[in-house]
Scaffold this motif. Structure first.
Motif, PDB file in Angstrom:
ATOM      1  N   HIS A   1      13.495  83.501  70.726  1.00 51.81           N
ATOM      2  CA  HIS A   1      13.227  84.350  69.158  1.00 51.81           C
ATOM      3  C   HIS A   1      14.556  84.841  69.200  1.00 51.81           C
ATOM      4  O   HIS A   1      14.689  84.675  68.170  1.00 51.81           O
ATOM      5  N   VAL A   2      15.873  84.408  70.495  1.00 51.55           N
ATOM      6  CA  VAL A   2      16.561  84.861  70.145  1.00 51.55           C
ATOM      7  C   VAL A   2      17.738  84.125  69.221  1.00 51.55           C
ATOM      8  O   VAL A   2      18.189  83.553  68.379  1.00 51.55           O
ATOM      9  N   LEU A   3      17.733  82.495  69.785  1.00 46.13           N
ATOM     10  CA  LEU A   3      18.629  81.370  68.780  1.00 46.13           C
ATOM     11  C   LEU A   3      17.723  81.584  67.345  1.00 46.13           C
ATOM     12  O   LEU A   3      18.202  81.011  66.368  1.00 46.13           O
ATOM     13  N   LEU A   4      16.202  81.716  67.195  1.00 50.36           N
ATOM     14  CA  LEU A   4      15.613  82.275  65.913  1.00 50.36           C
ATOM     15  C   LEU A   4      16.111  83.152  65.043  1.00 50.36           C
ATOM     16  O   LEU A   4      16.158  82.959  63.990  1.00 50.36           O
ATOM     17  N   PHE A   5      16.469  84.481  65.256  1.00 50.95           N
ATOM     18  CA  PHE A   5      16.927  85.473  64.898  1.00 50.95           C
ATOM     19  C   PHE A   5      17.906  85.485  64.823  1.00 50.95           C
ATOM     20  O   PHE A   5      18.700  85.297  63.195  1.00 50.95           O
ATOM     21  N   LEU A   6      18.403  84.523  65.135  1.00 47.56           N
ATOM     22  CA  LEU A   6      20.181  84.104  64.815  1.00 47.56           C
ATOM     23  C   LEU A   6      20.416  83.408  63.691  1.00 47.56           C
ATOM     24  O   LEU A   6      21.438  83.450  62.619  1.00 47.56           O
ATOM     25  N   ALA A   7      19.377  82.471  63.343  1.00 47.44           N
ATOM     26  CA  ALA A   7      19.634  80.819  62.793  1.00 47.44           C
ATOM     27  C   ALA A   7      18.891  81.626  61.272  1.00 47.44           C
ATOM     28  O   ALA A   7      19.348  81.567  59.868  1.00 47.44           O
TER      29      ALA A   7
ATOM     30  N   GLU B   1      27.736  73.877  67.461  1.00 42.60           N
ATOM     31  CA  GLU B   1      27.089  72.406  66.078  1.00 42.60           C
ATOM     32  C   GLU B   1      25.736  72.003  67.317  1.00 42.60           C
ATOM     33  O   GLU B   1      24.901  71.135  66.926  1.00 42.60           O
ATOM     34  N   GLU B   2      25.834  71.981  68.833  1.00 38.54           N
ATOM     35  CA  GLU B   2      24.550  71.455  69.708  1.00 38.54           C
ATOM     36  C   GLU B   2      23.582  72.366  69.951  1.00 38.54           C
ATOM     37  O   GLU B   2      22.912  71.342  69.550  1.00 38.54           O
ATOM     38  N   GLY B   3      23.300  73.767  69.336  1.00 41.05           N
ATOM     39  CA  GLY B   3      22.629  74.046  69.195  1.00 41.05           C
ATOM     40  C   GLY B   3      21.755  73.897  67.584  1.00 41.05           C
ATOM     41  O   GLY B   3      20.133  74.506  67.744  1.00 41.05           O
ATOM     42  N   ALA B   4      22.726  73.241  66.595  1.00 39.92           N
ATOM     43  CA  ALA B   4      21.713  73.810  65.709  1.00 39.92           C
ATOM     44  C   ALA B   4      20.898  73.231  65.320  1.00 39.92           C
ATOM     45  O   ALA B   4      19.844  72.950  64.824  1.00 39.92           O
ATOM     46  N   PRO B   5      20.925  71.733  65.791  1.00 37.10           N
ATOM     47  CA  PRO B   5      19.421  70.914  65.887  1.00 37.10           C
ATOM     48  C   PRO B   5      18.178  71.751  66.688  1.00 37.10           C
ATOM     49  O   PRO B   5      16.532  71.598  65.864  1.00 37.10           O
TER      50      PRO B   5
ATOM     51  N   ALA C   1      17.711  74.761  66.278  1.00 36.02           N
ATOM     52  CA  ALA C   1      17.552  76.075  65.835  1.00 36.02           C
ATOM     53  C   ALA C   1      16.785  75.302  64.909  1.00 36.02           C
ATOM     54  O   ALA C   1      15.888  76.448  64.629  1.00 36.02           O
ATOM     55  N   ARG C   2      17.084  74.568  64.185  1.00 39.65           N
ATOM     56  CA  ARG C   2      15.607  73.821  63.080  1.00 39.65           C
ATOM     57  C   ARG C   2      14.864  73.794  62.898  1.00 39.65           C
ATOM     58  O   ARG C   2      14.292  73.516  62.327  1.00 39.65           O
TER      59      ARG C   2
ATOM     60  N   ALA D   1      13.142  74.581  66.198  1.00 39.97           N
ATOM     61  CA  ALA D   1      12.222  76.279  66.290  1.00 39.97           C
ATOM     62  C   ALA D   1      12.349  76.574  64.819  1.00 39.97           C
ATOM     63  O   ALA D   1      10.911  77.291  64.947  1.00 39.97           O
ATOM     64  N   GLN D   2      12.845  77.102  63.585  1.00 30.68           N
ATOM     65  CA  GLN D   2      12.204  77.297  62.725  1.00 30.68           C
ATOM     66  C   GLN D   2      11.107  76.161  61.599  1.00 30.68           C
ATOM     67  O   GLN D   2      10.142  76.538  60.525  1.00 30.68           O
ATOM     68  N   ALA D   3      11.407  75.270  62.078  1.00 25.93           N
ATOM     69  CA  ALA D   3      10.556  73.747  61.726  1.00 25.93           C
ATOM     70  C   ALA D   3       8.985  74.588  61.666  1.00 25.93           C
ATOM     71  O   ALA D   3       8.065  74.809  61.670  1.00 25.93           O
ATOM     72  N   VAL D   4       8.857  74.489  63.386  1.00 22.75           N
ATOM     73  CA  VAL D   4       7.875  75.388  63.924  1.00 22.75           C
ATOM     74  C   VAL D   4       7.105  76.385  63.410  1.00 22.75           C
ATOM     75  O   VAL D   4       6.367  76.945  63.046  1.00 22.75           O
ATOM     76  N   GLN D   5       8.130  78.093  63.621  1.00 22.53           N
ATOM     77  CA  GLN D   5       7.927  78.930  62.477  1.00 22.53           C
ATOM     78  C   GLN D   5       7.659  78.568  61.833  1.00 22.53           C
ATOM     79  O   GLN D   5       6.064  79.646  61.449  1.00 22.53           O
ATOM     80  N   ALA D   6       8.336  78.388  60.932  1.00 23.76           N
ATOM     81  CA  ALA D   6       7.398  77.633  59.073  1.00 23.76           C
ATOM     82  C   ALA D   6       6.641  77.105  59.615  1.00 23.76           C
ATOM     83  O   ALA D   6       5.563  77.923  58.095  1.00 23.76           O
ATOM     84  N   ALA D   7       5.729  76.271  59.978  1.00 26.96           N
ATOM     85  CA  ALA D   7       4.424  75.979  60.384  1.00 26.96           C
ATOM     86  C   ALA D   7       3.225  76.275  60.187  1.00 26.96           C
ATOM     87  O   ALA D   7       2.195  77.052  60.225  1.00 26.96           O
ATOM     88  N   CYS D   8       3.690  77.708  60.942  1.00 27.71           N
ATOM     89  CA  CYS D   8       2.772  78.632  61.589  1.00 27.71           C
ATOM     90  C   CYS D   8       2.905  80.332  60.610  1.00 27.71           C
ATOM     91  O   CYS D   8       1.501  79.880  60.218  1.00 27.71           O
ATOM     92  N   GLY D   9       3.709  80.213  59.859  1.00 25.76           N
ATOM     93  CA  GLY D   9       3.377  80.684  58.617  1.00 25.76           C
ATOM     94  C   GLY D   9       2.421  80.116  57.635  1.00 25.76           C
ATOM     95  O   GLY D   9       1.906  80.653  57.131  1.00 25.76           O
TER      96      GLY D   9
END
Length: 148
Positions: free
Chosen positions: A37-43, A96-100, A102-103, A105-113
Motif C-alpha cells: 500500500h505504501v509503495l503504491l501510494f508513493l508510485a 531504482e531497485e524498487g521501481a520494477p 512498484a510498476r 504492483a500498479q499493474a495488479v492494481q490496474a487489473a483489479c480496477g
C-alpha cells in the motif's frame, strides 16, 4: 433502492478481492500488504511523498506507515531525503531497485480496477466513475462536518 448494508458491503468485498490479487506478489517478495500500500501510494502520488501524506491520504495509522517505510527502506526499495527548506520533513522516494516492483504492483492494481468495471460498457463506466467521484466528494464533506 440501495441500502446502507449494500454501501458498506461493497468496500469490504472489493477490498478482500483486491488484497487476494496481490498474494503471489506478497509471497514472492516477502512484503506485507501494508508495505505494498505504501509503495503504491508513493508510485501513484509522486508529489505527495512524505509519511504524513501516506497517513492522511491513504488512511493508514502513523505506526503502520512508519513500520512499512522501515521495511521498504531496509530492503532498498525506498530512500529518504531531507527537505531542503524544513529539516523536519522527510521525503520518500522509490529507488531504482524498487521501481520494477512498484510498476508490477500498479499493474495488479490496474487489473483489479478493470475487472471491477468489466461488466459495464465504456459509457456506463464513465457514468459510474463520475457518480463515484461525486459520492466520494460528498463523503469528504460529511467527514469535514463531523470534525467541525
Amino acid at each position: 433502492m440501495i441500502t446502507i448494508a449494500q454501501l458498506t458491503r461493497l468496500p469490504r468485498k472489493f477490498g478482500r478481492y483486491y488484497d487476494r490479487q496481490f498474494l503471489p506478489l506478497l509471497e514472492r517478495t516477502g512484503l506485507s500488504m501494508r508495505e505494498i500500500h505504501v509503495l503504491l501510494f508513493l508510485a501513484n502520488h509522486p508529489c505527495q511523498d512524505t509519511a504524513r501524506d501516506v497517513t492522511e491520504l491513504r488512511g493508514l495509522a502513523k505506526s503502520q506507515v512508519s513500520q512499512a517505510v522501515e521495511v521498504l527502506t531496509s530492503r532498498g526499495l525506498l530512500a529518504r531525503r531531507a527537505d531542503g527548506e524544513d529539516r523536519r520533513v522527510v521525503h520518500l522516494m522509490i529507488t531504482e531497485e524498487g521501481a520494477p516492483l512498484a510498476r508490477e504492483a500498479q499493474a495488479v492494481q490496474a487489473a483489479c480496477g478493470q475487472r471491477l468495471l468489466a461488466g459495464l460498457d465504456k459509457e456506463e463506466q464513465a457514468v459510474f466513475l463520475n457518480l463515484l467521484e461525486r459520492v466520494l466528494r460528498e463523503t469528504e464533506e460529511l467527514e469535514k462536518e463531523r470534525l467541525s
